[in-house]
Design a protein around this motif. Structure first.
Motif, short mmCIF file in Angstrom:
data_model
loop_
_atom_site.label_atom_id
_atom_site.label_comp_id
_atom_site.label_asym_id
_atom_site.label_seq_id
_atom_site.Cartn_x
_atom_site.Cartn_y
_atom_site.Cartn_z
N SER A 71 47.13 39.19 45.65
CA SER A 71 46.02 40.51 46.24
C SER A 71 45.54 40.66 45.19
O SER A 71 45.25 40.31 44.00
CB SER A 71 46.20 41.31 47.09
OG SER A 71 47.61 42.60 45.60
N ARG A 72 43.78 41.41 45.37
CA ARG A 72 43.50 41.03 44.45
C ARG A 72 42.47 43.16 45.01
O ARG A 72 42.12 43.14 46.10
CB ARG A 72 41.98 40.43 44.51
CG ARG A 72 40.93 40.00 45.05
CD ARG A 72 40.40 38.92 45.03
NE ARG A 72 39.27 38.98 44.04
CZ ARG A 72 39.46 37.73 43.23
NH1 ARG A 72 39.51 36.37 43.69
NH2 ARG A 72 38.26 37.27 42.23
N ASP A 73 42.18 43.51 43.72
CA ASP A 73 40.60 44.93 43.79
C ASP A 73 39.99 44.73 43.02
O ASP A 73 39.98 44.32 41.79
CB ASP A 73 41.74 45.76 43.65
CG ASP A 73 40.07 47.34 43.30
OD1 ASP A 73 39.65 47.12 43.53
OD2 ASP A 73 41.51 47.80 43.57
N ASN A 74 38.54 44.26 43.68
CA ASN A 74 37.25 43.54 42.75
C ASN A 74 37.15 44.68 42.61
O ASN A 74 35.63 44.59 41.44
CB ASN A 74 36.13 43.01 44.15
CG ASN A 74 36.53 41.59 44.17
OD1 ASN A 74 37.42 40.40 43.50
ND2 ASN A 74 36.63 40.68 45.12
N ALA A 75 37.30 45.28 42.49
CA ALA A 75 35.83 46.91 42.22
C ALA A 75 36.93 47.20 40.37
O ALA A 75 36.52 47.85 39.97
CB ALA A 75 36.61 48.42 43.09
N LYS A 76 38.08 46.75 41.09
CA LYS A 76 38.55 47.32 39.52
C LYS A 76 39.29 45.72 38.41
O LYS A 76 39.53 46.30 37.46
CB LYS A 76 39.99 47.65 39.96
CG LYS A 76 40.45 49.23 40.31
CD LYS A 76 41.45 49.83 40.39
CE LYS A 76 41.54 51.18 41.05
NZ LYS A 76 43.05 51.33 40.91
#
Length: 119
Positions: A71-76
């Protein structure tokens, strides 16, 4: 050049779980597909999983399908690898990598994080 820093590795018993993180520098993180790879002692590096820039598409190696989740968190600027039901054969150094804009190669790599699964 992007910098990738993995964390979250460690020693875990078979059947346990770990979550790896990979923090990326730069402002265009969401534009790139990111992947996880691993290399066990005496073996070649192998693909584990990848995720598209938006996070909407994922792909896994057969050996981890159903047990690992990318998964990924593009904001972070961070990509994750949740590893469940770990097996001793999952023991390896795990690397995150950024896929090049053109083609299927990966052009930037982290330093790796050790995962050891005891039986």
């Amino acid at each position: 050049q992007v910098q990738l820093v993995e964390s979250g590795g460690g020693l875990v018993q078979a059947g346990g779980s770990l979550r790896l993180s990979c923090a990326a520098s730069g402002r265009t993180f969401s534009s790139y597909t990111m992947g996880w790879f691993r290399q066990a002692p005496g073996k070649e590096r192998e693909f584990v999983a990848r995720i598209s820039g938006s996070g909407g598409s994922t792909y896994y190696a057969d050996s981890v399908k159903g047990r690992f989740t990318i998964s990924r968190d593009n904001a972070k600027n961070t990509v994750y690898l949740q590893m469940n039901s770990l097996k001793p054969e999952d023991t390896a150094v795990y690397y995150c990598a950024r896929r090049a804009t053109l083609g299927a190669s990966y052009d930037s790599w982290g330093q790796g994080t050790q995962v050891t699964v005891s039986s």
